[in-house]
Scaffold this motif. Structure first.
Motif, PDB file in Angstrom:
ATOM      1  N   UNK A  77      -4.215   9.669  10.100  1.00  0.00           N
ATOM      2  CA  UNK A  77      -3.317   8.545  10.361  1.00  0.00           C
ATOM      3  C   UNK A  77      -3.761   7.323   9.558  1.00  0.00           C
ATOM      4  N   UNK A  78      -5.065   7.041   9.548  1.00  0.00           N
ATOM      5  CA  UNK A  78      -5.576   5.887   8.802  1.00  0.00           C
ATOM      6  C   UNK A  78      -5.357   6.052   7.301  1.00  0.00           C
ATOM      7  N   UNK A  79      -5.579   7.255   6.781  1.00  0.00           N
ATOM      8  CA  UNK A  79      -5.385   7.490   5.345  1.00  0.00           C
ATOM      9  C   UNK A  79      -3.919   7.376   4.955  1.00  0.00           C
ATOM     10  N   UNK A  80      -3.036   7.847   5.811  1.00  0.00           N
ATOM     11  CA  UNK A  80      -1.602   7.719   5.530  1.00  0.00           C
ATOM     12  C   UNK A  80      -1.202   6.246   5.476  1.00  0.00           C
ATOM     13  N   UNK A  81      -1.716   5.448   6.394  1.00  0.00           N
ATOM     14  CA  UNK A  81      -1.410   4.015   6.393  1.00  0.00           C
ATOM     15  C   UNK A  81      -1.913   3.352   5.115  1.00  0.00           C
ATOM     16  N   UNK A  82      -3.108   3.733   4.671  1.00  0.00           N
ATOM     17  CA  UNK A  82      -3.664   3.138   3.449  1.00  0.00           C
ATOM     18  C   UNK A  82      -2.851   3.544   2.230  1.00  0.00           C
ATOM     19  N   UNK A  83      -2.530   4.830   2.139  1.00  0.00           N
ATOM     20  CA  UNK A  83      -1.805   5.334   0.971  1.00  0.00           C
ATOM     21  C   UNK A  83      -0.396   4.750   0.898  1.00  0.00           C
ATOM     22  N   UNK A  84       0.262   4.652   2.030  1.00  0.00           N
ATOM     23  CA  UNK A  84       1.623   4.112   2.038  1.00  0.00           C
ATOM     24  C   UNK A  84       1.669   2.596   2.023  1.00  0.00           C
ATOM     25  N   UNK A  85       0.522   1.946   2.104  1.00  0.00           N
ATOM     26  CA  UNK A  85       0.474   0.487   2.063  1.00  0.00           C
ATOM     27  C   UNK A  85       1.023  -0.146   3.313  1.00  0.00           C
ATOM     28  N   UNK A  87       1.591  -2.222   6.446  1.00  0.00           N
ATOM     29  CA  UNK A  87       1.650  -3.643   6.131  1.00  0.00           C
ATOM     30  C   UNK A  87       0.413  -4.220   5.442  1.00  0.00           C
ATOM     31  N   UNK A  88       0.360  -3.978   4.177  1.00  0.00           N
ATOM     32  CA  UNK A  88      -0.655  -4.594   3.300  1.00  0.00           C
ATOM     33  C   UNK A  88      -2.072  -4.482   3.856  1.00  0.00           C
ATOM     34  N   UNK A  89      -2.456  -3.260   4.180  1.00  0.00           N
ATOM     35  CA  UNK A  89      -3.815  -3.024   4.675  1.00  0.00           C
ATOM     36  C   UNK A  89      -4.793  -3.197   3.517  1.00  0.00           C
ATOM     37  N   UNK A  90      -5.801  -3.976   3.734  1.00  0.00           N
ATOM     38  CA  UNK A  90      -6.844  -4.188   2.734  1.00  0.00           C
ATOM     39  C   UNK A  90      -7.968  -3.208   3.028  1.00  0.00           C
ATOM     40  N   UNK A  91      -8.370  -2.446   2.034  1.00  0.00           N
ATOM     41  CA  UNK A  91      -9.462  -1.511   2.230  1.00  0.00           C
ATOM     42  C   UNK A  91     -10.490  -1.663   1.126  1.00  0.00           C
ATOM     43  N   UNK A  92     -11.731  -1.295   1.459  1.00  0.00           N
ATOM     44  CA  UNK A  92     -12.830  -1.427   0.512  1.00  0.00           C
ATOM     45  C   UNK A  92     -13.542  -0.082   0.383  1.00  0.00           C
ATOM     46  N   UNK A  93     -13.247   0.678  -0.668  1.00  0.00           N
ATOM     47  CA  UNK A  93     -13.942   1.946  -0.853  1.00  0.00           C
ATOM     48  C   UNK A  93     -15.388   1.712  -1.285  1.00  0.00           C
TER      49      UNK A  93
END
Length: 163
Positions: A77-85, A87-93
């Protein structure tokens, strides 16, 4: 008796898988072929394994399975949210090194599989010393949080099961 127990379950498992994957009607010939082929495969592959796993504590195995399934679902679920953007989720790999005390090769193999099941995490390195594992995390806000997460949720139960 120990030699029987080490190959009978795998033979039965492979025969059942063969029967499920075969697109032929269930017959005596198919059953015989499945069991003979499975037995030959298992007996020939025994030389490839230097030693067998000796898992203990079935309840810990079942609990760990439930934890892994739940964590994999949440990670999807978290990866889908990140990939689909979403609402502008900011992530730091980033990469994180996690100290390990688990030494059993079967436990380490299962730990690697668990880590790689979840999207967004990848087993990126494992030195010969086996003192730590390096992971690549898609969203790494705090390195110490990830280390504690992996150690508490996966390494501790695997140590109870295999060591």
């Amino acid at each position: 008796m120990k030699s029987w127990f080490s190959w009978v379950p795998m033979t039965l498992f492979l025969a059942v898988i063969w029967m499920l994957l075969a697109h032929t009607p269930l017959s005596t010939a198919t059953l015989v072929f499945a069991f003979v082929a499975s037995l030959i495969i298992v007996l020939m592959s025994r030389r490839l394994r230097p030693f067998l796993a000796r898992p203990k504590r079935i309840w810990v195995i079942l609990k760990l399975t439930c934890v892994v399934l739940a964590d994999t679902f949440h990670s999807n679920v978290a990866a889908i949210k990140i990939v689909l953007g979403y609402p502008k989720i900011k992530y730091t790999p980033g990469f994180v090194s996690i100290p390990l005390t688990l030494r059993d090769p079967h436990g380490l193999a299962i730990l690697a599989a668990i880590i790689n099941y979840a999207p967004g995490t990848l087993w990126a390195g494992f030195p010969e010393s086996g003192d730590y594992v390096q992971l690549h995390i898609l969203d790494l806000p705090q390195e110490s949080d990830w280390a504690a997460f992996i150690i508490e949720r996966y390494e501790k139960p695997l140590k109870e099961i295999f060591e």
